[in-house]
Scaffold this motif. Sequence first.
Motif, PDB file in Angstrom:
ATOM      1  N   ALA A   1       1.734   5.833  -0.735  1.00  0.00           N
ATOM      2  CA  ALA A   1       1.020   5.278  -1.890  1.00  0.00           C
ATOM      3  C   ALA A   1      -0.280   4.614  -1.451  1.00  0.00           C
ATOM      4  N   ALA A   2      -0.256   3.972  -0.290  1.00  0.00           N
ATOM      5  CA  ALA A   2      -1.475   3.335   0.236  1.00  0.00           C
ATOM      6  C   ALA A   2      -2.549   4.366   0.512  1.00  0.00           C
ATOM      7  N   LYS A   3      -2.132   5.525   0.996  1.00  0.00           N
ATOM      8  CA  LYS A   3      -3.095   6.591   1.285  1.00  0.00           C
ATOM      9  C   LYS A   3      -3.822   7.020   0.012  1.00  0.00           C
ATOM     10  N   ALA A   4      -3.125   6.939  -1.119  1.00  0.00           N
ATOM     11  CA  ALA A   4      -3.718   7.372  -2.382  1.00  0.00           C
ATOM     12  C   ALA A   4      -4.535   6.285  -3.060  1.00  0.00           C
ATOM     13  N   CYS A   5      -4.195   5.018  -2.830  1.00  0.00           N
ATOM     14  CA  CYS A   5      -4.742   3.950  -3.677  1.00  0.00           C
ATOM     15  C   CYS A   5      -5.707   2.989  -2.996  1.00  0.00           C
ATOM     16  N   LEU A   6      -5.630   2.853  -1.690  1.00  0.00           N
ATOM     17  CA  LEU A   6      -6.404   1.815  -1.015  1.00  0.00           C
ATOM     18  C   LEU A   6      -7.673   2.362  -0.382  1.00  0.00           C
ATOM     19  N   SER A   7      -8.694   1.537  -0.370  1.00  0.00           N
ATOM     20  CA  SER A   7      -9.942   1.899   0.310  1.00  0.00           C
ATOM     21  C   SER A   7      -9.919   1.364   1.735  1.00  0.00           C
ATOM     22  N   GLU A   8     -10.781   1.912   2.585  1.00  0.00           N
ATOM     23  CA  GLU A   8     -10.853   1.440   3.966  1.00  0.00           C
ATOM     24  C   GLU A   8     -11.303  -0.010   4.021  1.00  0.00           C
ATOM     25  N   THR A   9     -12.156  -0.406   3.092  1.00  0.00           N
ATOM     26  CA  THR A   9     -12.612  -1.802   3.062  1.00  0.00           C
ATOM     27  C   THR A   9     -11.446  -2.742   2.799  1.00  0.00           C
ATOM     28  N   GLU A  10     -10.576  -2.379   1.859  1.00  0.00           N
ATOM     29  CA  GLU A  10      -9.424  -3.211   1.541  1.00  0.00           C
ATOM     30  C   GLU A  10      -8.463  -3.317   2.720  1.00  0.00           C
ATOM     31  N   THR A  11      -8.152  -2.184   3.359  1.00  0.00           N
ATOM     32  CA  THR A  11      -7.205  -2.230   4.472  1.00  0.00           C
ATOM     33  C   THR A  11      -7.797  -2.942   5.676  1.00  0.00           C
ATOM     34  N   GLU A  12      -9.112  -2.934   5.805  1.00  0.00           N
ATOM     35  CA  GLU A  12      -9.761  -3.656   6.905  1.00  0.00           C
ATOM     36  C   GLU A  12      -9.722  -5.165   6.659  1.00  0.00           C
ATOM     37  N   LEU A  13     -10.055  -5.597   5.449  1.00  0.00           N
ATOM     38  CA  LEU A  13     -10.086  -7.023   5.135  1.00  0.00           C
ATOM     39  C   LEU A  13      -8.690  -7.629   5.073  1.00  0.00           C
ATOM     40  N   GLY A  14      -7.762  -6.896   4.512  1.00  0.00           N
ATOM     41  CA  GLY A  14      -6.417  -7.401   4.280  1.00  0.00           C
ATOM     42  C   GLY A  14      -6.064  -7.298   2.815  1.00  0.00           C
ATOM     43  N   VAL A  15      -5.028  -6.528   2.499  1.00  0.00           N
ATOM     44  CA  VAL A  15      -4.671  -6.267   1.108  1.00  0.00           C
ATOM     45  C   VAL A  15      -3.165  -6.058   1.012  1.00  0.00           C
ATOM     46  N   ALA A  16      -2.613  -6.334  -0.165  1.00  0.00           N
ATOM     47  CA  ALA A  16      -1.196  -6.080  -0.426  1.00  0.00           C
ATOM     48  C   ALA A  16      -1.077  -4.974  -1.459  1.00  0.00           C
ATOM     49  N   LEU A  17      -0.397  -3.906  -1.093  1.00  0.00           N
ATOM     50  CA  LEU A  17      -0.111  -2.829  -2.046  1.00  0.00           C
ATOM     51  C   LEU A  17       1.282  -3.061  -2.603  1.00  0.00           C
ATOM     52  N   VAL A  18       1.374  -3.184  -3.919  1.00  0.00           N
ATOM     53  CA  VAL A  18       2.646  -3.440  -4.593  1.00  0.00           C
ATOM     54  C   VAL A  18       2.963  -2.227  -5.469  1.00  0.00           C
ATOM     55  N   ASP A  19       3.952  -1.453  -5.040  1.00  0.00           N
ATOM     56  CA  ASP A  19       4.342  -0.231  -5.743  1.00  0.00           C
ATOM     57  C   ASP A  19       5.599  -0.538  -6.560  1.00  0.00           C
ATOM     58  N   ILE A  20       5.423  -0.639  -7.886  1.00  0.00           N
ATOM     59  CA  ILE A  20       6.524  -1.015  -8.773  1.00  0.00           C
ATOM     60  C   ILE A  20       7.172   0.250  -9.324  1.00  0.00           C
ATOM     61  N   GLY A  21       8.321   0.588  -8.777  1.00  0.00           N
ATOM     62  CA  GLY A  21       9.041   1.760  -9.241  1.00  0.00           C
ATOM     63  C   GLY A  21      10.053   1.408 -10.314  1.00  0.00           C
ATOM     64  N   GLY A  22      10.996   2.315 -10.534  1.00  0.00           N
ATOM     65  CA  GLY A  22      11.983   2.074 -11.562  1.00  0.00           C
ATOM     66  C   GLY A  22      12.935   0.949 -11.201  1.00  0.00           C
ATOM     67  N   SER A  23      13.522   1.026 -10.006  1.00  0.00           N
ATOM     68  CA  SER A  23      14.512   0.029  -9.590  1.00  0.00           C
ATOM     69  C   SER A  23      14.092  -0.772  -8.372  1.00  0.00           C
ATOM     70  N   ASN A  24      13.053  -0.328  -7.670  1.00  0.00           N
ATOM     71  CA  ASN A  24      12.583  -1.015  -6.468  1.00  0.00           C
ATOM     72  C   ASN A  24      11.104  -1.341  -6.583  1.00  0.00           C
ATOM     73  N   THR A  25      10.700  -2.390  -5.894  1.00  0.00           N
ATOM     74  CA  THR A  25       9.286  -2.722  -5.756  1.00  0.00           C
ATOM     75  C   THR A  25       8.975  -2.865  -4.275  1.00  0.00           C
ATOM     76  N   THR A  26       8.100  -2.011  -3.772  1.00  0.00           N
ATOM     77  CA  THR A  26       7.753  -2.080  -2.356  1.00  0.00           C
ATOM     78  C   THR A  26       6.472  -2.886  -2.181  1.00  0.00           C
ATOM     79  N   ILE A  27       6.448  -3.675  -1.131  1.00  0.00           N
ATOM     80  CA  ILE A  27       5.290  -4.493  -0.784  1.00  0.00           C
ATOM     81  C   ILE A  27       4.846  -4.081   0.614  1.00  0.00           C
ATOM     82  N   THR A  28       3.613  -3.639   0.737  1.00  0.00           N
ATOM     83  CA  THR A  28       3.090  -3.240   2.035  1.00  0.00           C
ATOM     84  C   THR A  28       1.753  -3.923   2.245  1.00  0.00           C
ATOM     85  N   LEU A  29       1.681  -4.761   3.271  1.00  0.00           N
ATOM     86  CA  LEU A  29       0.460  -5.507   3.576  1.00  0.00           C
ATOM     87  C   LEU A  29      -0.313  -4.801   4.686  1.00  0.00           C
TER      88      LEU A  29
END
Length: 414
Positions: free
Chosen positions: A192-220
Motif C-alpha cells: 500500500a505504501a508503494k501505491a500511496c506514499l511519495s519519496e518526500t514523505e518516506t524521507e521525512l517520516g510518515v505513517a501509512l494507516v491502511d484501514i481494512g474491513g477487520s484490520n488496520t495496519t500502521i506502517t511508519l
Amino acid sequence: MQRSRLFTSIDIGTFKITTLIGQYFDTGQKLNIIGAASVPASGFKKGQIINLEQASHTITESIESAERMAGVEINSAFISLTAPHFESLNSHGVTAVGNQNGEISTEDITRAVEAAKAIALPGNKEIVHIIPRVFNVDGQEGIIDPIGMNGVRLEVEAHLILASTPALKNLNKCLEDIGIKTISLAYSGLTAAKACLSETETELGVALVDIGGSNTTITLFSENSPLFSSCLPIGANNITADLAIGLRLPLVDAEKIKIRLNHFSEKKGFEDEIDLQQFGVIGDNNKISFSTTLNGIIKPRLNEIIGLVWNEICSHGYQSSIPAGLVLTGGGAETLEIKNVASEIIPLPVRIGEPPKVGGIVDDITNPSYSSAIGALLFFANSKLASKSSSRQINFPLSGILGKIKTFLEPLLP
C-alpha cells in the motif's frame, strides 16, 4: 516491438480477495491493468484462513473472474497479505570488513544483514521481510551506502517484519491446491505504501494507516525505509456493525449506507432526512437523519479507530518521527468525515492516500480500497524477483542508493 511482461497480484484482505493482472511495459515503465476482480473473503477471518475449502473457492472465484476479463490464464502470483499475526522489530547486525585493504564490499553487507537476522524467534514465527535501514562504519553513523568506503567494523540497523508460520503455510497450501504458485509474499503495509506514499514523505517520516474491513495496519517510514509496523484488529466493519445496530438494518444494507453516505454528503443543498430507497435499501425504516447517523454512530467509532492508531504510535515513542503526518488509505479511508476526525485527534498533517493512475481497466479500482492490490503490482514490477519462482522472503524495493543495496541482497533471501 515494445516488450511487456504480465504480472498477477492477489491481495488477501479482511473484507475481500482482489486479483489484478497487470501488463508491464519495460520501455517507459508503464503498467496497464488488463484484469481485475474482487470477491467477499469467505473462508477468511481477519486475513487468516478459517475454512480451507471456502478459502480455496473464494480465491479461485477471484482469479477466474480476472482471467476472463484479461483473456489469459495464470498459474503464479505475487501475494500481499495483512493479518494481526504480523509484527515487527528492529535488529542490529555487526561484521568485520573482509578485505585486507579495508574496502567495504557487497559481501560485507551480506554478512552484516545475516547477523541482523540471527535473532531468537518464537517457534511459530518467521521473517517475511528484512530491510536494511542505515549503516555504521567504525562509529560513523547515518551511512546509507557504505560500498567502497574504508573501515574495519560494519554495522547495520535493519527492520524485520515477522508473521505466523502456520498461517503462511495454510495460505500456501490453499494456493497450491488450486494450482497457483506463490512467487513471493509481501506485507500489505509495504505494498500500500508503494501505491500511496511519495519519496518526500518516506524521507521525512510518515505513517501509512491502511484501514481494512477487520484490520488496520500502521506502517511508519523514515529515511526512505520502514521504521515500525503494526496491525490492529479493528476496522471499517465495526462501523458497519454500529450502523446496523443503530439503524436496525441488516449488515448488507448498513454497508450500502456507509459507502454511499460519503458521496451523498458531497451534494449541495441536501436535506437532513434521507430516503434510503435512493441507496437501494428497502424496508420498514425508510428514512434516517443524516446528522444523527454521522454524529451519533459513525463519528464515535471513527474516534475510537483513529485514537487507537495514535495511541499505538505514541506508545512506541514515534510521534515525533513522522513530521509528514498520516496518510489514510484502504476501504475505511472512504468513510464519511474520517479526515476531519483524524485531524481533530492527531496534531499532524492528514491526507487520504489513493493509488496512482495506471492504464487499462481502472474505472472501478482507482480508490483507496485498492491501494494494496495496485501497490502489489507496482511493488514487484521492477524487482528482479519477478523472474524468480521460489522466493517468499523479499526486501522492500527502495529507491536511490538503497535500491542498489537491495539488488545485492536479493540473492541471499530463501
